[in-house]
Design a protein around this motif. Structure first.
Motif, PDB file in Angstrom:
ATOM      1  N   TRP A  61       0.966  -1.158   0.069  1.00 33.34           N
ATOM      2  CA  TRP A  61      -0.169  -0.020   0.440  1.00 33.34           C
ATOM      3  C   TRP A  61       0.801   1.106  -0.108  1.00 33.34           C
TER       4      TRP A  61
ATOM      5  N   HIS B 117       2.402   1.968  -3.329  1.00 38.23           N
ATOM      6  CA  HIS B 117       1.398   2.184  -4.239  1.00 38.23           C
ATOM      7  C   HIS B 117       1.242   3.151  -3.999  1.00 38.23           C
ATOM      8  N   THR B 118       1.056   4.035  -2.966  1.00 40.53           N
ATOM      9  CA  THR B 118       0.871   5.371  -3.024  1.00 40.53           C
ATOM     10  C   THR B 118       1.492   5.816  -3.243  1.00 40.53           C
TER      11      THR B 118
ATOM     12  N   SER C  33      -3.222  -3.189  -8.410  1.00 41.15           N
ATOM     13  CA  SER C  33      -2.352  -2.182  -8.295  1.00 41.15           C
ATOM     14  C   SER C  33      -2.476  -1.184  -9.671  1.00 41.15           C
TER      15      SER C  33
ATOM     16  N   THR D  81      -7.511   1.742  -2.141  1.00 39.24           N
ATOM     17  CA  THR D  81      -8.046   0.818  -1.408  1.00 39.24           C
ATOM     18  C   THR D  81      -9.890   0.503  -1.678  1.00 39.24           C
TER      19      THR D  81
ATOM     20  N   TRP E 242     -10.493  -2.674  -2.896  1.00 38.30           N
ATOM     21  CA  TRP E 242     -10.325  -4.125  -1.057  1.00 38.30           C
ATOM     22  C   TRP E 242     -10.740  -5.141  -1.270  1.00 38.30           C
TER      23      TRP E 242
ATOM     24  N   TRP F 154      -7.824  -6.972  -2.799  1.00 36.02           N
ATOM     25  CA  TRP F 154      -6.580  -7.535  -1.794  1.00 36.02           C
ATOM     26  C   TRP F 154      -6.937  -8.186  -1.358  1.00 36.02           C
TER      27      TRP F 154
END
Length: 165
Positions: free
Chosen positions: A33, A36-37, A90, A101, A104, A107
């Motif tokens: 996360w 990726h962010t 991603s 997010t 989800w 994920w």
């Protein structure tokens, strides 16, 4: 703890019990996360490649002269494989400007599918694991990650295409 052990155990995560591989996969989620962010899909790919080669090096050092070619505390392979499983969310997030997010379910599916393929060692995952060398340690999780990513894409296609959600 030396550098190889820090890398191989992902700063000690590999010493968590039970199921150190699952802990390693879980540790990969917030790391992915953040990557990726900060840098989107390209940074996650670069980080995956760096982890693969760092993990290969660390595994060679940690298993040199040992009978066990894949000790349970080495979990860098799980992190690299879990990152690959997450490529399936991603890339679309990065390419289409979707908050990662918001994906989800991907994920969850990526985590569950990766653990399934890593634990069951089906087909080429088992072949790589049976190599009995550091490349096999890393490669079985890479293949499990690819299978999981494909599974995430198939599930997304069913959910958004066939079911129209």
């Amino acid at each position: 703890m030396n550098t190889a052990q820090l890398i191989g155990t992902v700063c000690g995560v590999g010493h968590l019990r039970p199921a150190p591989g699952t802990w390693g996969s879980l540790a990969a989620l917030p790391l992915a996360w953040v990557l990726h962010t900060v840098g989107g899909f390209p940074l996650l790919v670069v980080a995956t490649l760096v982890l693969f080669f760092a993990g290969l090096w660390a595994t060679r050092i940690m298993t040199k002269g040992q009978k066990d070619h894949d000790p349970s505390e080495i979990v860098i392979d799980e992190v690299a494989g879990q990152f690959i499983a997450l490529w399936a969310i991603s890339y679309p997030s990065w390419a289409h400007g979707i908050e990662i997010t918001a994906l989800w379910p991907g994920w969850v599916a990526g985590f569950v599918l990766f653990r399934f393929f890593d634990i069951t060692k089906l087909g080429p995952v088992g072949w790589a694991d049976r190599r009995g060398d550091p490349m096999g340690v890393m490669l079985d999780d890479v293949i499990a990650g690819v299978f999981a990513a494909i599974g995430v894409l198939v599930l997304a296609g069913i959910t958004h295409g066939v079911m129209g959600l």
